[in-house]
Design an enzyme around this catalytic site. Structure first.
Site, mmCIF file in Angstrom:
data_model
loop_
_atom_site.group_PDB
_atom_site.id
_atom_site.type_symbol
_atom_site.label_atom_id
_atom_site.label_comp_id
_atom_site.label_asym_id
_atom_site.label_seq_id
_atom_site.Cartn_x
_atom_site.Cartn_y
_atom_site.Cartn_z
ATOM 1 N N ASP A 202 -49.198 -22.174 75.367
ATOM 2 C CA ASP A 202 -50.470 -22.872 76.615
ATOM 3 C C ASP A 202 -52.032 -22.488 76.567
ATOM 4 O O ASP A 202 -52.111 -20.876 75.577
ATOM 5 C CB ASP A 202 -50.172 -23.541 77.209
ATOM 6 C CG ASP A 202 -50.125 -24.771 78.189
ATOM 7 O OD1 ASP A 202 -50.981 -25.022 78.316
ATOM 8 O OD2 ASP A 202 -49.625 -25.109 78.503
ATOM 9 N N HIS A 276 -54.961 -27.833 75.436
ATOM 10 C CA HIS A 276 -53.862 -26.278 75.741
ATOM 11 C C HIS A 276 -53.639 -25.416 75.190
ATOM 12 O O HIS A 276 -52.757 -24.979 74.950
ATOM 13 C CB HIS A 276 -52.560 -26.993 76.456
ATOM 14 C CG HIS A 276 -51.866 -28.015 77.919
ATOM 15 N ND1 HIS A 276 -52.066 -27.500 78.691
ATOM 16 C CD2 HIS A 276 -52.324 -29.008 77.368
ATOM 17 C CE1 HIS A 276 -51.910 -29.003 79.308
ATOM 18 N NE2 HIS A 276 -52.304 -29.754 78.918
ATOM 19 N N GLU A 343 -52.806 -34.654 77.200
ATOM 20 C CA GLU A 343 -54.182 -33.734 78.336
ATOM 21 C C GLU A 343 -55.326 -33.055 77.589
ATOM 22 O O GLU A 343 -55.423 -32.265 78.176
ATOM 23 C CB GLU A 343 -53.767 -32.784 79.013
ATOM 24 C CG GLU A 343 -52.489 -33.199 81.098
ATOM 25 C CD GLU A 343 -52.287 -32.690 81.600
ATOM 26 O OE1 GLU A 343 -52.209 -33.602 82.393
ATOM 27 O OE2 GLU A 343 -51.958 -31.539 81.292
HETATM 28 C C1 ACM Z 1 -47.404 -32.275 81.096
HETATM 29 O O1 ACM Z 1 -47.159 -32.284 82.022
HETATM 30 N N1 ACM Z 1 -48.594 -32.576 80.939
HETATM 31 C C2 ACM Z 1 -46.905 -32.815 79.754
#
Ligand code: ACM
Ligand code: ZN
Length: 625
Positions: A202, A276, A343
């Site tokens: 991440d 991420h 995201e």
């Molecule tokens: C997430 O909570 N962005 C998978």
């Protein structure tokens, strides 16, 4: 075995069918088995108690060895393992492949009586779970005699409702050592959870050694050290050393995989792309659209100004991911690799000539379709390594990628849609399964985002109206670790909520019963204490809210579980049973009061913590804007 008069008395007390709503003070199993009948008397563990392993299969033998260690850690007797029954006090493990039809791969029959114990299953997984059930049944005798351990007579038939019963752990936001991971997997396996989704990358750290890309762990595994509430973490100072973090070597990973296999846990590794990805980009800055140097992220506010998205129009990205997935596929024997996909800040793509070029060449409408195109391309790389692909569900204009499995995280809707379109689905809707969310009053919890109480976890239900059930693999709890800096907090956030999830995912839906679950859950706590695993008791604490009616703004309280009394004060002193008891009707706020304190009691004993909450925060929802 000789039966004493007292023993006979106990036998009479515990005989009979046990249904979901009932509890038998001696039989408290989580997750609740499919069917169970209490018998007469009990099996007594003695120095001769042995495990008889009737299979020569190495994984079956491994399971019996693991179970023998587990017994030793609870009752200080390590059963010897033999191939044939000797003497009287035996726990016999029988393998019978014809039982597969009835019990599946993970089910088992268990028969405990005064003479011995018999476990039957179609595979070692069934033996392992029968063993976990036995460990939950194992207790000191009626007189608390430390030298006498017994297992009450019972007949159990058991198998899981869902094949995927998972926990996800984010080791990027905070790194957890190999030892913590082993202990976490061990603990989850005790409640028949069988899938460990390992969120390895991440913005805050890359956590796995990739030998062909050494910068990932030289640079990407480390960030500046910050302590406290992650939302307030400042950006790295000029030249500030990145000293916080760590990673798993490939040898560590092999050890973790082996350990998990012995406990019937499959590991699903996740490399979260194209968003991420700041740790990857900090290691190899040429992989982003801006190609500017980046640093691994420490906390939240700083996030917004960082380029954490891979450039879709750059071939080096696919070359790097090919190297990553080649090594990953060789390390993890499970069928799935998770590629993230959540995201994504697509604004970087909108501003990048290489990304815009792909949109043009591929006749895509926009960057949403570009995201689907990217995921499909990465999925092909993963499939070329012989693995199935899973990703987070994102509701994109570009649609879902054929053949890919989806993890529905915002709600159930994504999972229902993906399953309807023929994709395999794992449900992990945040409001029911996100274990990074706080579980009690936010004033006490210091957790990010929002609330997910124990009772919400128990209300999780993967079978949703409209969902094509043959495509629903199951569900999982997800533990993101922005605000989880150490193992004790990790345990606190995971338990007891994961017991609720384990029961939802294993036990028959029609047997689900909240009060029965709570009773059985409380009976597990001494096992946690013995294993020194922390658990939250926030579910005992009052749930406090403000209500407005014709009498003005008043305070209302309740508890998640029954049989508790709430005592409260407005005078800034700690309440106890000498203070007013909350009787169910909202109470008025005395003039001058600025805090409410409240505490739960059961049978004269404080349960959970005393809450101390500013009234201003409670009543602000009624203030006129
Ligand atoms: C997430 O909570 N962005 C998978
Ligand atoms: Zn780009």
């Amino acid at each position: 075995m000789k039966i004493t008069g007292i023993c006979c008395l106990i036998m009479i007390m515990v005989t009979g069918n046990i249904s979901a709503g009932e509890t038998n003070s001696k039989i408290n199993i989580i997750p609740l088995p499919v069917s169970m009948q209490a018998g007469k008397g009990e099996f007594r563990v003695d120095v001769q108690t042995s495990f008889v392993c009737t299979s020569t299969d190495s994984s079956a033998i491994n399971v019996v060895h693991v179970l023998s260690e587990c017994f030793a850690s609870v009752c200080e007797h390590k059963p010897a393992i033999c191939a044939q029954a000797k003497g009287k006090s035996n726990i016999i493990f029988i393998s019978d492949s014809s039982l597969y039809q009835e019990l599946g791969k993970e089910g088992y029959f268990l028969q405990v009586n005064t003479k011995g114990i018999e476990v039957k299953a179609a595979s070692p997984a069934g033996w392992f779970y029968a063993g976990q059930t036995l460990l939950q049944l194992l207790r000191k005798d009626e007189f608390g005699n430390t030298n006498r351990w017994i297992i009450p007579s019972v007949t159990i038939k058991d198998y899981p409702r869902f094949a995927w019963r998972g926990l996800m752990l984010d080791v990027s936001r905070h790194f957890f050592s190999k030892e913590v991971i082993l202990s976490y997997i061990d603990q989850m396996s005790k409640y028949k959870l069988n899938t460990f989704h390992f969120h390895l990358t991440d913005n805050q750290g890359w956590r796995i050694e990739i030998k062909s890309l050494p910068e990932l762990t030289k640079v990407g595994a480390w960030r500046v050290s910050r302590t406290g509430y992650w939302k307030g973490f400042s950006a790295p100072g000029p030249g500030e050393p990145a000293t916080s973090g760590g990673y798993y070597t490939q040898e560590d990973i092999r050890e973790i995989v082996r350990f998990a296999q012995e406990r019937n846990v499959t590991i699903v590794p996740e490399i979260d792309v194209p968003g991420h990805s700041l740790a990857l980009i900090a290691s190899y800055p040429n992989l982003s659209c801006t190609q500017t140097p980046q640093q691994v992220l420490a906390g939240d506010p700083w996030n917004v100004s960082r380029t954490n998205v891979l450039c879709v129009g750059n071939d080096s990205v696919y070359q790097a991911l090919n190297l990553v997935f080649t090594e990953l596929a060789a390390l993890f024997p499970g069928e799935y690799i998770h590629i993230g996909g959540d995201e994504v800040r697509r604004n970087y793509w909108d501003e990048c000539s290489k990304c815009r070029q792909i949109i043009k060449e591929q006749h895509l409408k926009n960057s949403e379709e570009l995201q689907t195109w990217f995921i499909e391309k990465v999925a092909r790389i993963v499939k070329s390594k012989g693995k199935k692909v899973m990703g987070w569900y994102e509701n994109l204009e570009g649609g879902l990628v054929p053949d890919m499995a989806y993890m529905s995280w915002k709600d159930y809707k994504g999972g229902i849609r993906a399953a309807a379109e023929g994709h395999k689905v794992v449900m992990t809707p945040a409001f029911f399964t996100y274990l990074d969310f706080y579980q009690g009053d936010p004033a006490m919890e210091n957790g990010p985002f929002t609330v997910c109480r124990l009772s919400s976890c128990y209300a999780f239900e993967p079978e949703q109206e409209g969902a094509k059930m043959e495509n629903i693999l199951g569900g999982q709890g997800s533990v993101f670790t922005e605000q989880i800096p150490n193992e004790r907090k990790l345990q606190y956030m995971t338990w007891p909520r994961s017991m609720a999830l384990a029961e939802v995912l294993w036990s028959p839906k029609e047997n689900r019963n909240w009060q029965s679950f709570v009773n059985r859950m409380e009976a597990q706590f001494p096992r946690f204490d013995q294993a020194q695993v922390k658990y939250a008791e926030a579910f005992y604490e009052p749930v406090i809210d403000a209500v407005k009616d014709s009498s003005g703004i008043r305070i209302q309280m309740k508890t998640e579980v029954d049989n508790l009394k709430i005592y409260y004060s407005f005078d800034d002193c700690s309440p106890d049973p000498f203070y007013p008891e909350y009787k169910g009707e909202p109470v008025s706020i005395p003039k001058g009061a600025h805090h409410i304190r409240a505490v739960s009691y059961r049978n004269g004993k404080q349960m959970g913590r005393e809450l101390n909450i500013p009234l201003e925060g409670l009543i602000k929802k009624f203030s006129s804007k």
